[in-house]
Motif scaffolding. Structure first.
Motif, PDB file in Angstrom:
ATOM      1  N   THR A 265     -20.426  -0.972  -5.934  1.00 52.90           N
ATOM      2  CA  THR A 265     -18.748  -0.546  -5.482  1.00 52.90           C
ATOM      3  C   THR A 265     -18.871  -1.337  -4.751  1.00 52.90           C
ATOM      4  O   THR A 265     -19.596  -1.194  -3.368  1.00 52.90           O
ATOM      5  CB  THR A 265     -18.819   0.350  -5.952  1.00 52.90           C
ATOM      6  OG1 THR A 265     -19.088   1.528  -6.867  1.00 52.90           O
ATOM      7  CG2 THR A 265     -17.538   0.920  -5.448  1.00 52.90           C
ATOM      8  N   THR A 266     -18.153  -2.279  -4.992  1.00 47.85           N
ATOM      9  CA  THR A 266     -17.029  -2.627  -3.585  1.00 47.85           C
ATOM     10  C   THR A 266     -15.797  -2.115  -3.393  1.00 47.85           C
ATOM     11  O   THR A 266     -15.325  -1.766  -4.360  1.00 47.85           O
ATOM     12  CB  THR A 266     -17.150  -4.338  -3.184  1.00 47.85           C
ATOM     13  OG1 THR A 266     -17.921  -4.650  -3.659  1.00 47.85           O
ATOM     14  CG2 THR A 266     -16.026  -5.113  -2.340  1.00 47.85           C
ATOM     15  N   ILE A 267     -15.311  -1.691  -2.281  1.00 48.86           N
ATOM     16  CA  ILE A 267     -14.186  -1.045  -1.879  1.00 48.86           C
ATOM     17  C   ILE A 267     -13.120  -1.734  -1.138  1.00 48.86           C
ATOM     18  O   ILE A 267     -13.608  -2.495  -0.035  1.00 48.86           O
ATOM     19  CB  ILE A 267     -14.541   0.359  -0.424  1.00 48.86           C
ATOM     20  CG1 ILE A 267     -15.506   1.306  -1.140  1.00 48.86           C
ATOM     21  CG2 ILE A 267     -13.125   1.069   0.039  1.00 48.86           C
ATOM     22  CD1 ILE A 267     -15.287   1.934  -2.107  1.00 48.86           C
ATOM     23  N   LEU A 268     -12.172  -2.138  -1.706  1.00 48.25           N
ATOM     24  CA  LEU A 268     -11.124  -2.895  -0.767  1.00 48.25           C
ATOM     25  C   LEU A 268     -10.040  -1.723  -0.661  1.00 48.25           C
ATOM     26  O   LEU A 268      -9.103  -1.697  -1.074  1.00 48.25           O
ATOM     27  CB  LEU A 268     -11.163  -4.011  -1.973  1.00 48.25           C
ATOM     28  CG  LEU A 268      -9.527  -5.044  -1.491  1.00 48.25           C
ATOM     29  CD1 LEU A 268     -10.480  -6.101  -0.663  1.00 48.25           C
ATOM     30  CD2 LEU A 268      -9.020  -5.930  -2.892  1.00 48.25           C
ATOM     31  N   ARG A 269     -10.390  -1.757   1.055  1.00 54.00           N
ATOM     32  CA  ARG A 269      -9.045  -1.098   1.467  1.00 54.00           C
ATOM     33  C   ARG A 269      -7.431  -1.941   1.606  1.00 54.00           C
ATOM     34  O   ARG A 269      -7.978  -3.141   2.911  1.00 54.00           O
ATOM     35  CB  ARG A 269      -9.368  -0.269   2.935  1.00 54.00           C
ATOM     36  CG  ARG A 269     -10.891   0.587   3.046  1.00 54.00           C
ATOM     37  CD  ARG A 269     -11.115   0.971   3.630  1.00 54.00           C
ATOM     38  NE  ARG A 269     -12.184   2.139   2.984  1.00 54.00           N
ATOM     39  CZ  ARG A 269     -12.862   2.110   4.512  1.00 54.00           C
ATOM     40  NH1 ARG A 269     -13.008   1.565   5.480  1.00 54.00           N
ATOM     41  NH2 ARG A 269     -13.598   3.379   3.828  1.00 54.00           N
ATOM     42  N   PHE A 270      -6.220  -1.995   1.260  1.00 54.14           N
ATOM     43  CA  PHE A 270      -5.312  -3.271   1.794  1.00 54.14           C
ATOM     44  C   PHE A 270      -4.360  -1.986   2.740  1.00 54.14           C
ATOM     45  O   PHE A 270      -4.014  -0.771   2.568  1.00 54.14           O
ATOM     46  CB  PHE A 270      -4.300  -3.045   0.188  1.00 54.14           C
ATOM     47  CG  PHE A 270      -4.775  -4.123  -0.883  1.00 54.14           C
ATOM     48  CD1 PHE A 270      -5.593  -5.221  -0.346  1.00 54.14           C
ATOM     49  CD2 PHE A 270      -5.377  -3.776  -2.026  1.00 54.14           C
ATOM     50  CE1 PHE A 270      -5.618  -5.957  -1.236  1.00 54.14           C
ATOM     51  CE2 PHE A 270      -6.023  -4.652  -2.817  1.00 54.14           C
ATOM     52  CZ  PHE A 270      -6.070  -5.659  -2.747  1.00 54.14           C
ATOM     53  N   GLY A 271      -3.880  -2.677   3.775  1.00 54.79           N
ATOM     54  CA  GLY A 271      -2.760  -2.114   3.868  1.00 54.79           C
ATOM     55  C   GLY A 271      -1.655  -1.999   3.110  1.00 54.79           C
ATOM     56  O   GLY A 271      -1.042  -1.856   2.639  1.00 54.79           O
ATOM     57  N   GLY A 272      -0.758  -2.439   3.786  1.00 56.61           N
ATOM     58  CA  GLY A 272       0.973  -1.718   3.248  1.00 56.61           C
ATOM     59  C   GLY A 272       0.909  -3.175   2.540  1.00 56.61           C
ATOM     60  O   GLY A 272       1.267  -4.135   2.818  1.00 56.61           O
ATOM     61  N   LEU A 273       1.560  -2.437   1.260  1.00 56.39           N
ATOM     62  CA  LEU A 273       2.132  -3.396  -0.004  1.00 56.39           C
ATOM     63  C   LEU A 273       2.909  -4.052  -0.433  1.00 56.39           C
ATOM     64  O   LEU A 273       4.203  -3.019   0.304  1.00 56.39           O
ATOM     65  CB  LEU A 273       1.533  -2.786  -1.822  1.00 56.39           C
ATOM     66  CG  LEU A 273      -0.084  -1.896  -1.243  1.00 56.39           C
ATOM     67  CD1 LEU A 273      -0.723  -1.823  -2.502  1.00 56.39           C
ATOM     68  CD2 LEU A 273      -1.293  -4.103  -1.582  1.00 56.39           C
ATOM     69  N   ILE A 274       3.148  -5.706  -0.335  1.00 57.28           N
ATOM     70  CA  ILE A 274       4.861  -5.834   0.081  1.00 57.28           C
ATOM     71  C   ILE A 274       4.458  -7.330  -1.004  1.00 57.28           C
ATOM     72  O   ILE A 274       3.430  -7.668  -1.722  1.00 57.28           O
ATOM     73  CB  ILE A 274       5.318  -6.937   0.869  1.00 57.28           C
ATOM     74  CG1 ILE A 274       3.889  -7.387   1.392  1.00 57.28           C
ATOM     75  CG2 ILE A 274       5.045  -5.283   1.810  1.00 57.28           C
ATOM     76  CD1 ILE A 274       4.928  -8.529   2.682  1.00 57.28           C
ATOM     77  N   GLY A 275       5.840  -6.919  -1.764  1.00 60.36           N
ATOM     78  CA  GLY A 275       5.805  -8.267  -3.284  1.00 60.36           C
ATOM     79  C   GLY A 275       7.698  -9.087  -2.654  1.00 60.36           C
ATOM     80  O   GLY A 275       8.030  -8.344  -2.449  1.00 60.36           O
ATOM     81  N   GLU A 276       7.593  -9.971  -3.996  1.00 59.19           N
ATOM     82  CA  GLU A 276       9.030 -10.061  -3.684  1.00 59.19           C
ATOM     83  C   GLU A 276       9.931  -8.977  -4.874  1.00 59.19           C
ATOM     84  O   GLU A 276      11.101  -8.619  -3.974  1.00 59.19           O
ATOM     85  CB  GLU A 276       9.126 -10.765  -5.268  1.00 59.19           C
ATOM     86  CG  GLU A 276       8.712 -12.381  -4.979  1.00 59.19           C
ATOM     87  CD  GLU A 276       8.611 -13.123  -5.595  1.00 59.19           C
ATOM     88  OE1 GLU A 276       9.447 -12.966  -6.839  1.00 59.19           O
ATOM     89  OE2 GLU A 276       8.320 -14.597  -5.580  1.00 59.19           O
ATOM     90  N   ASP A 277       9.257  -7.926  -5.024  1.00 62.35           N
ATOM     91  CA  ASP A 277       9.863  -6.990  -5.721  1.00 62.35           C
ATOM     92  C   ASP A 277       9.950  -5.294  -4.885  1.00 62.35           C
ATOM     93  O   ASP A 277      10.115  -4.889  -5.043  1.00 62.35           O
ATOM     94  CB  ASP A 277       9.803  -6.504  -7.101  1.00 62.35           C
ATOM     95  CG  ASP A 277       7.937  -6.633  -7.209  1.00 62.35           C
ATOM     96  OD1 ASP A 277       7.100  -6.694  -6.727  1.00 62.35           O
ATOM     97  OD2 ASP A 277       8.189  -5.980  -8.532  1.00 62.35           O
ATOM     98  N   ARG A 278       9.257  -5.592  -4.026  1.00 65.82           N
ATOM     99  CA  ARG A 278       8.418  -4.367  -3.296  1.00 65.82           C
ATOM    100  C   ARG A 278       8.541  -4.595  -1.926  1.00 65.82           C
ATOM    101  O   ARG A 278       7.280  -5.476  -1.147  1.00 65.82           O
ATOM    102  CB  ARG A 278       7.254  -4.113  -3.664  1.00 65.82           C
ATOM    103  CG  ARG A 278       7.030  -2.919  -3.178  1.00 65.82           C
ATOM    104  CD  ARG A 278       5.393  -2.655  -3.740  1.00 65.82           C
ATOM    105  NE  ARG A 278       4.803  -1.470  -2.635  1.00 65.82           N
ATOM    106  CZ  ARG A 278       3.682  -0.200  -3.861  1.00 65.82           C
ATOM    107  NH1 ARG A 278       3.467  -0.766  -4.548  1.00 65.82           N
ATOM    108  NH2 ARG A 278       3.282   0.488  -3.310  1.00 65.82           N
ATOM    109  N   HIS A 279       9.790  -4.308  -0.871  1.00 66.40           N
ATOM    110  CA  HIS A 279       9.703  -4.190   0.404  1.00 66.40           C
ATOM    111  C   HIS A 279       9.841  -3.121   1.110  1.00 66.40           C
ATOM    112  O   HIS A 279      11.102  -3.027   1.156  1.00 66.40           O
ATOM    113  CB  HIS A 279      10.220  -5.791   0.742  1.00 66.40           C
ATOM    114  CG  HIS A 279       9.843  -6.453   1.704  1.00 66.40           C
ATOM    115  ND1 HIS A 279       9.698  -5.656   3.667  1.00 66.40           N
ATOM    116  CD2 HIS A 279       9.167  -7.783   2.976  1.00 66.40           C
ATOM    117  CE1 HIS A 279       9.608  -6.724   4.637  1.00 66.40           C
ATOM    118  NE2 HIS A 279       8.923  -7.449   3.870  1.00 66.40           N
ATOM    119  N   PRO A 280       9.619  -2.223   2.219  1.00 68.96           N
ATOM    120  CA  PRO A 280       9.995  -1.470   3.155  1.00 68.96           C
ATOM    121  C   PRO A 280      11.037  -1.778   3.760  1.00 68.96           C
ATOM    122  O   PRO A 280      11.510  -0.269   3.629  1.00 68.96           O
ATOM    123  CB  PRO A 280       8.419  -1.227   3.823  1.00 68.96           C
ATOM    124  CG  PRO A 280       7.352  -2.518   3.535  1.00 68.96           C
ATOM    125  CD  PRO A 280       8.128  -3.491   3.108  1.00 68.96           C
TER     126      PRO A 280
END
Length: 270
Positions: free
Chosen positions: A156-171
């Motif tokens: 198992t590899t664990i991948l911990r992402f920070g806050g997710l953003i994208g073209e259709d998703r921004h805080p």
């Protein structure tokens, strides 16, 4: 060609599946919505309706995992859960999934987690930092990570992402026009959807298993500076921050991602 099953073809899982198919891989993808099955199929994904619950798992989970070598788990806990019972529910979902993975051809698991497993008391966070979550979702993720990591039937590899953003998703879209926002000088720790997908590709291509990676772009302006600038760029009402300085100085280091994977973040996306 690698055969991969993606549990959770949502905001990240669906474009990830499309990219992996472009690279010649065979992808099975799951959704909890019947309406979405045709979307997955039209994208070239072998679609499965799979529900992982605290009491049971859909019977077709066996077919969903069959013949695949890699399982990518991208089913976040209930982010608004506030009770310890909700905590147990997500952990039970992962525990219920384990026997099916053990009986399948899966030898590698990539678990999509979050940097929310770290508390705010640390200023500089690496993969060596001990998780100390102060949110319920963070607590759920730490327990789920441990269940997968200790299992000897797969890597198992664990991948911990920070806050997710994208073209259709921004805080900034949710912060625009709001007043008295907290922590104006706290650094941001964000990651773009494009980097998320590219990093997962590199983990698979470079066979980086039994690892833990934190993934946030090496770009940490203050919340006030960043979101004010983004609001201007998108012609949104500027957010107004509290004048009180924050004691949160948390920066997620991207050094391991950059060195171990020889990865360069696409900073122009930010």
């Amino acid at each position: 060609m690698i055969k991969i099953s993606i549990l959770g073809c949502g905001w990240l899982g669906l474009p990830l599946a499309k990219k992996l198919i472009e690279k010649g891989n065979s992808i099975k993808g799951s959704t909890t919505s019947e309406n979405k099955l045709s979307i997955l199929e039209n994208a070239g994904i072998n679609p499965f309706l799979v529900n992982v619950e605290s009491e049971s798992v859909s019977k077709n989970i066996t077919d969903f995992l069959a013949e695949s070598q890699i399982l990518i788990i991208d089913i976040p806990p209930k982010l608004r859960a506030v009770s310890s019972e909700s905590n147990k529910i997500f952990v039970q979902k992962i525990e219920n999934l384990i026997p099916f993975i053990e009986k399948s051809s899966i030898s590698k698991v990539l678990f999509v987690s979050s940097t929310s497993v770290y508390g705010d008391e640390n200023e500089f966070i690496t993969e060596e930092t001990t998780p100390n979550p102060d949110t319920e979702s963070g607590k759920q993720l730490v327990l789920a990570e441990a269940i997968l990591q200790k299992n000897q039937n797969f890597e198992t590899t664990i991948l911990r992402f920070g806050g997710l953003i994208g073209e259709d998703r921004h805080p900034v879209k949710f912060l625009a026009g709001k007043e008295n926002l907290e922590n104006p000088d706290a650094p941001i720790n964000l990651i773009h959807q494009n980097d998320c997908i590219a990093i997962i590709e590199e983990i698979i291509n470079q066979l980086k298993w039994n690892e833990v990676f934190n993934a946030a772009a090496p770009f940490h302006p203050s919340r006030e500076d960043y979101y004010t600038q983004k609001a201007k760029e998108q012609n949104l009402v500027l957010p107004k921050f509290s004048s009180e300085k924050s004691n949160i100085k948390k920066i997620i280091s991207s050094e391991k991602i950059e060195t171990a994977l020889n990865y360069q973040f696409k900073l122009e996306d930010y």
